[in-house]
Scaffold this active site. Structure first.
Site, PDB file in Angstrom:
ATOM      1  N   TYR A  90      41.210  74.976 -71.746  1.00 59.59           N
ATOM      2  CA  TYR A  90      41.171  73.522 -71.937  1.00 59.59           C
ATOM      3  C   TYR A  90      39.837  73.051 -71.372  1.00 59.59           C
ATOM      4  O   TYR A  90      39.598  73.183 -70.166  1.00 59.59           O
ATOM      5  CB  TYR A  90      42.314  72.839 -71.179  1.00 59.59           C
ATOM      6  CG  TYR A  90      43.686  73.064 -71.780  1.00 59.59           C
ATOM      7  CD1 TYR A  90      44.398  74.236 -71.550  1.00 59.59           C
ATOM      8  CD2 TYR A  90      44.291  72.086 -72.576  1.00 59.59           C
ATOM      9  CE1 TYR A  90      45.667  74.437 -72.101  1.00 59.59           C
ATOM     10  CE2 TYR A  90      45.553  72.277 -73.131  1.00 59.59           C
ATOM     11  CZ  TYR A  90      46.239  73.449 -72.887  1.00 59.59           C
ATOM     12  OH  TYR A  90      47.477  73.638 -73.434  1.00 59.59           O
TER      13      TYR A  90
ATOM     14  N   HIS B  91      52.073  84.349 -71.547  1.00 59.00           N
ATOM     15  CA  HIS B  91      50.849  83.984 -70.823  1.00 59.00           C
ATOM     16  C   HIS B  91      51.182  83.564 -69.397  1.00 59.00           C
ATOM     17  O   HIS B  91      52.052  82.736 -69.185  1.00 59.00           O
ATOM     18  CB  HIS B  91      50.127  82.833 -71.546  1.00 59.00           C
ATOM     19  CG  HIS B  91      49.273  83.302 -72.696  1.00 59.00           C
ATOM     20  ND1 HIS B  91      48.117  82.670 -73.066  1.00 59.00           N
ATOM     21  CD2 HIS B  91      49.412  84.350 -73.537  1.00 59.00           C
ATOM     22  CE1 HIS B  91      47.573  83.307 -74.092  1.00 59.00           C
ATOM     23  NE2 HIS B  91      48.353  84.324 -74.402  1.00 59.00           N
TER      24      HIS B  91
ATOM     25  N   PRO C  78      49.192  66.132 -77.833  1.00 56.19           N
ATOM     26  CA  PRO C  78      49.430  67.582 -77.721  1.00 56.19           C
ATOM     27  C   PRO C  78      48.822  68.263 -76.493  1.00 56.19           C
ATOM     28  O   PRO C  78      49.064  69.440 -76.268  1.00 56.19           O
ATOM     29  CB  PRO C  78      48.802  68.145 -79.008  1.00 56.19           C
ATOM     30  CG  PRO C  78      47.848  67.102 -79.473  1.00 56.19           C
ATOM     31  CD  PRO C  78      48.361  65.792 -79.000  1.00 56.19           C
TER      32      PRO C  78
ATOM     33  N   TYR D 252      53.417  72.261 -66.728  1.00 60.75           N
ATOM     34  CA  TYR D 252      52.976  72.995 -67.918  1.00 60.75           C
ATOM     35  C   TYR D 252      54.022  74.037 -68.350  1.00 60.75           C
ATOM     36  O   TYR D 252      54.316  74.163 -69.543  1.00 60.75           O
ATOM     37  CB  TYR D 252      51.616  73.667 -67.659  1.00 60.75           C
ATOM     38  CG  TYR D 252      50.964  74.175 -68.922  1.00 60.75           C
ATOM     39  CD1 TYR D 252      50.149  73.347 -69.692  1.00 60.75           C
ATOM     40  CD2 TYR D 252      51.183  75.477 -69.368  1.00 60.75           C
ATOM     41  CE1 TYR D 252      49.570  73.798 -70.877  1.00 60.75           C
ATOM     42  CE2 TYR D 252      50.607  75.944 -70.547  1.00 60.75           C
ATOM     43  CZ  TYR D 252      49.799  75.091 -71.292  1.00 60.75           C
ATOM     44  OH  TYR D 252      49.241  75.544 -72.458  1.00 60.75           O
TER      45      TYR D 252
ATOM     46  N   LYS E   4      53.796  69.831 -75.207  1.00 64.04           N
ATOM     47  CA  LYS E   4      55.191  69.477 -74.921  1.00 64.04           C
ATOM     48  C   LYS E   4      56.019  69.059 -76.142  1.00 64.04           C
ATOM     49  O   LYS E   4      57.251  69.010 -76.066  1.00 64.04           O
ATOM     50  CB  LYS E   4      55.245  68.326 -73.895  1.00 64.04           C
ATOM     51  CG  LYS E   4      54.801  68.718 -72.514  1.00 64.04           C
ATOM     52  CD  LYS E   4      55.889  69.463 -71.773  1.00 64.04           C
ATOM     53  CE  LYS E   4      55.381  70.215 -70.566  1.00 64.04           C
ATOM     54  NZ  LYS E   4      55.108  71.635 -70.788  1.00 64.04           N
TER      55      LYS E   4
HETATM   56  P1  RFL Z   1      59.138  67.649 -87.475  1.00 62.89           P
HETATM   57  O1  RFL Z   1      58.549  68.993 -87.244  1.00 62.89           O
HETATM   58  O2  RFL Z   1      58.240  66.553 -87.874  1.00 62.89           O
HETATM   59  O3  RFL Z   1      60.280  67.839 -88.557  1.00 62.89           O
HETATM   60  C1  RFL Z   1      60.925  66.735 -89.162  1.00 62.89           C
HETATM   61  C2  RFL Z   1      61.440  67.167 -90.517  1.00 62.89           C
HETATM   62  O4  RFL Z   1      62.131  66.077 -91.114  1.00 62.89           O
HETATM   63  C3  RFL Z   1      61.726  65.966 -92.469  1.00 62.89           C
HETATM   64  N1  RFL Z   1      61.939  64.572 -92.901  1.00 62.89           N
HETATM   65  C4  RFL Z   1      62.986  64.168 -93.642  1.00 62.89           C
HETATM   66  N2  RFL Z   1      64.025  64.834 -94.145  1.00 62.89           N
HETATM   67  C5  RFL Z   1      64.930  64.118 -94.865  1.00 62.89           C
HETATM   68  N3  RFL Z   1      64.816  62.790 -95.098  1.00 62.89           N
HETATM   69  C6  RFL Z   1      63.780  62.084 -94.613  1.00 62.89           C
HETATM   70  N4  RFL Z   1      63.682  60.777 -94.844  1.00 62.89           N
HETATM   71  C7  RFL Z   1      62.808  62.776 -93.842  1.00 62.89           C
HETATM   72  N5  RFL Z   1      61.672  62.400 -93.221  1.00 62.89           N
HETATM   73  C8  RFL Z   1      61.158  63.498 -92.654  1.00 62.89           C
HETATM   74  C9  RFL Z   1      60.283  66.404 -92.470  1.00 62.89           C
HETATM   75  O5  RFL Z   1      59.867  66.821 -93.778  1.00 62.89           O
HETATM   76  C10 RFL Z   1      60.330  67.540 -91.467  1.00 62.89           C
HETATM   77  O6  RFL Z   1      60.603  68.778 -92.070  1.00 62.89           O
HETATM   78  O7  RFL Z   1      59.932  67.150 -86.180  1.00 62.89           O
HETATM   79  P2  RFL Z   1      60.790  67.958 -85.071  1.00 62.89           P
HETATM   80  O8  RFL Z   1      61.707  68.933 -85.720  1.00 62.89           O
HETATM   81  O9  RFL Z   1      61.307  66.933 -84.154  1.00 62.89           O
HETATM   82  O10 RFL Z   1      59.727  68.881 -84.308  1.00 62.89           O
HETATM   83  C11 RFL Z   1      58.772  68.313 -83.485  1.00 62.89           C
HETATM   84  C12 RFL Z   1      57.471  69.104 -83.544  1.00 62.89           C
HETATM   85  O11 RFL Z   1      57.145  69.390 -84.873  1.00 62.89           O
HETATM   86  C13 RFL Z   1      56.344  68.323 -82.881  1.00 62.89           C
HETATM   87  O12 RFL Z   1      56.756  67.758 -81.645  1.00 62.89           O
HETATM   88  C14 RFL Z   1      55.108  69.141 -82.587  1.00 62.89           C
HETATM   89  O13 RFL Z   1      54.645  69.887 -83.662  1.00 62.89           O
HETATM   90  C15 RFL Z   1      54.040  68.134 -82.156  1.00 62.89           C
HETATM   91  N6  RFL Z   1      52.720  68.647 -82.337  1.00 62.89           N
HETATM   92  C16 RFL Z   1      52.279  69.530 -81.430  1.00 62.89           C
HETATM   93  N7  RFL Z   1      53.066  69.835 -80.354  1.00 62.89           N
HETATM   94  C17 RFL Z   1      52.642  70.725 -79.455  1.00 62.89           C
HETATM   95  O14 RFL Z   1      53.375  71.003 -78.498  1.00 62.89           O
HETATM   96  N8  RFL Z   1      51.397  71.316 -79.614  1.00 62.89           N
HETATM   97  C18 RFL Z   1      50.580  71.031 -80.696  1.00 62.89           C
HETATM   98  O15 RFL Z   1      49.514  71.574 -80.839  1.00 62.89           O
HETATM   99  C19 RFL Z   1      50.999  70.115 -81.639  1.00 62.89           C
HETATM  100  N9  RFL Z   1      50.235  69.812 -82.727  1.00 62.89           N
HETATM  101  C20 RFL Z   1      51.941  68.282 -83.472  1.00 62.89           C
HETATM  102  C21 RFL Z   1      50.686  68.901 -83.654  1.00 62.89           C
HETATM  103  C22 RFL Z   1      52.377  67.332 -84.410  1.00 62.89           C
HETATM  104  C23 RFL Z   1      51.604  66.963 -85.509  1.00 62.89           C
HETATM  105  N10 RFL Z   1      52.103  65.912 -86.379  1.00 62.89           N
HETATM  106  C24 RFL Z   1      53.391  65.309 -86.137  1.00 62.89           C
HETATM  107  C25 RFL Z   1      51.428  65.305 -87.445  1.00 62.89           C
HETATM  108  C26 RFL Z   1      49.916  68.591 -84.769  1.00 62.89           C
HETATM  109  C27 RFL Z   1      50.365  67.629 -85.706  1.00 62.89           C
HETATM  110  C28 RFL Z   1      49.469  67.380 -86.894  1.00 62.89           C
HETATM  111  C1  PHB Z   2      48.179  75.289 -80.152  1.00 57.67           C
HETATM  112  O1  PHB Z   2      48.051  76.514 -80.014  1.00 57.67           O
HETATM  113  O2  PHB Z   2      48.281  74.773 -81.274  1.00 57.67           O
HETATM  114  C2  PHB Z   2      48.211  74.430 -78.943  1.00 57.67           C
HETATM  115  C3  PHB Z   2      48.270  75.006 -77.690  1.00 57.67           C
HETATM  116  C4  PHB Z   2      48.286  74.203 -76.558  1.00 57.67           C
HETATM  117  C5  PHB Z   2      48.251  72.830 -76.692  1.00 57.67           C
HETATM  118  C6  PHB Z   2      48.205  72.255 -77.945  1.00 57.67           C
HETATM  119  C7  PHB Z   2      48.172  73.056 -79.084  1.00 57.67           C
HETATM  120  O3  PHB Z   2      48.236  72.056 -75.573  1.00 57.67           O
END
Ligand code: RFL
Ligand code: PHB
Length: 391
Positions: free
Chosen positions: A201, A72, A293, A385, A297
């Site tokens: 957005y 994009h 989010p 971004y 990042k």
């Molecule tokens: P993760 O993905 O949470 O993975 C951590 C892993 O550790 C496991 N775990 C354990 N394993 C062993 N022993 C324990 N005691 C443990 N406790 C936990 C878990 O099961 C899991 O598999 O962290 P990681 O790898 O640092 O990755 C980070 C990303 O996942 C996170 O920053 C993003 O997904 C944040 N986030 C979003 N980021 C974006 O840039 N755009 C988004 O749209 C976006 N949506 C989100 C999100 C995070 C969410 N969370 C945390 C609830 C939406 C949600 C719902």
């Molecule tokens: C998503 O596609 O899940 C998404 C994209 C941009 C954002 C947050 C979430 O800033």
């Protein structure tokens, strides 16, 4: 069992670290508390910075992303009923982002790990990092009713915000910084074509909305909702109706609706732990920091942390040089705080705050007007971004 680096958590941070270490000739084992299917069922981020794309290439896990990911060159900001394009590519000297879901990144990393025959222990219970303040750390866990010990040189805490690693550090050794926002995001995934070819957005009187996508036939939409809302109270129809009200007339017309594949509410939070290293335990990704989010990042910071960490370990094992691991925390935190600042700023700019008065709303409108009409304003948004360069 013995390994060089024991990784706790098989999210994107743990899996990417494992692959980068393997490619640097460093042995590692991942211990994860959930099943692989559970990890793959979490629908989260969708936008990858170039830095993350490059690390996936270095990890040898970029083939499907190159084929199926959507590059994009811009995003759109919708406010006052009109859309304004931010030309990411033109404003940053040719940089762009890649739209490719976290689920797919995770699946690709799991596949390359399995193909190399590397060990991942799924469904491990009572995982405990121990002895990381000394020279012989151990990860203790239970599997199939038996207690196991994984001896290692270092432990990487990649276990997310609710993990055990940060919680295992003596509380007088950490400082935390936190901001909780008075709203959450209700997300919906559907097999419908995206409303627009770029992300929108939207800042509206009814609250924020985001139109994102996973492919030409799969969309991801979000609505700002009060923290008191429950996902069960949102039918698909109610979601689509509310989204329509937050779009401009053209987008409203083009919106294709359909049954949801997934719907969930995520609270919004900013959080940082300092430092990110405690003896032989290193925190990375959500285990160390959370961003709202809005700036896309979270996943990208997890990737840059493990990029730094894998280089630091490579330097340690190859050259017997500790400078990389000694500088890890400071190096990460410089980048983390800039992403925290940007994510907080984007969140403040685009959301409706329940306690905002008339003055606050007017300033928000003026700032949006400034951003889209000033090259300096748009450039600042664009360079953050697409992702600041690694230092
Ligand atoms: P993760 O993905 O949470 O993975 C951590 C892993 O550790 C496991 N775990 C354990 N394993 C062993 N022993 C324990 N005691 C443990 N406790 C936990 C878990 O099961 C899991 O598999 O962290 P990681 O790898 O640092 O990755 C980070 C990303 O996942 C996170 O920053 C993003 O997904 C944040 N986030 C979003 N980021 C974006 O840039 N755009 C988004 O749209 C976006 N949506 C989100 C999100 C995070 C969410 N969370 C945390 C609830 C939406 C949600 C719902
Ligand atoms: C998503 O596609 O899940 C998404 C994209 C941009 C954002 C947050 C979430 O800033």
């Amino acid at each position: 069992m013995r390994t060089q680096v024991a990784i706790i958590g098989a999210g994107p941070a743990g899996l990417l670290l494992g692959q980068l270490l393997y490619r640097a000739g460093i042995d590692n084992v991942i211990i994860e508390q959930r099943s692989a299917d559970y990890v793959l069922g979490r629908i989260r981020a969708g936008v990858l910075e170039q830095v993350t794309v490059d690390l996936l290439e270095q990890a040898g896990a970029d083939a499907r992303m190159r084929a199926e990911g959507l590059p994009h060159d811009g995003i759109e900001l919708l406010f006052g009923g009109q859309r304004h394009r931010i030309d990411l590519h033109g404003l940053t000297g040719g940089k762009r982002v890649m739209v490719y879901g976290q689920t797919e990144v995770t699946r690709d990393l799991m596949e390359v790990r399995a193909a190399e025959g590397l060990t991942t222990v799924y469904e491990a219970a009572n995982v405990q990092p121990v002895g990381f303040d000394g020279d012989s750390p151990v990860v203790r866990y239970e599997k199939d009713g038996q207690v196991h010990e994984l001896q290692c040189d270092f432990i990487a805490g990649c276990d997310g915000f609710h993990g055990i690693c940060r919680a295992s550090v003596p509380q007088d050794k950490v400082r935390t910084f936190e901001k909780v926002y008075p709203f959450g995001w209700l997300g919906l995934l559907s097999d419908t074509p995206p409303v627009s070819h770029e992300l929108i957005y939207a800042q509206t009187e009814r609250g924020f909305a985001l139109c994102s996508q996973r492919s030409a036939t799969r969309s991801r939409y979000y609505l700002q909702v009060p923290l008191t809302e429950k996902v069960e109270d949102w039918s698909d129809e109610a979601f689509w109706n509310e989204l329509r009200l937050r779009l401009d007339p053209e987008a409203r017309e083009r919106l294709v609706t359909g049954p949801s594949l997934e719907k969930s509410i995520a609270p919004l939070r900013s959080f940082v732990t300092e430092p990110m290293r405690f003896g032989r335990l290193f925190l990375a990704g959500d285990a160390a920091h959370i961003v709202p989010p809005t700036g896309a990042k979270g996943l990208n910071l997890a990737a840059s942390d493990v990029g730094y960490l894998s280089s630091a370990f490579a330097q340690y094992y190859r050259d017997k040089a500790p400078e990389g691991i000694d500088g890890y925390s400071e190096q990460c935190l410089r980048r983390v705080w800039k992403a925290e600042r940007f994510s907080w700023w984007m969140t403040s700019l685009m959301h409706r705050f329940p306690d905002a008065g008339g003055f606050d709303t007017k300033v928000q409108e003026a700032e949006l007007d400034y951003i889209v009409n000033s090259r300096a304003g748009s450039t600042s948004l664009a360079e953050n971004y697409v992702g600041l360069p690694l230092v």
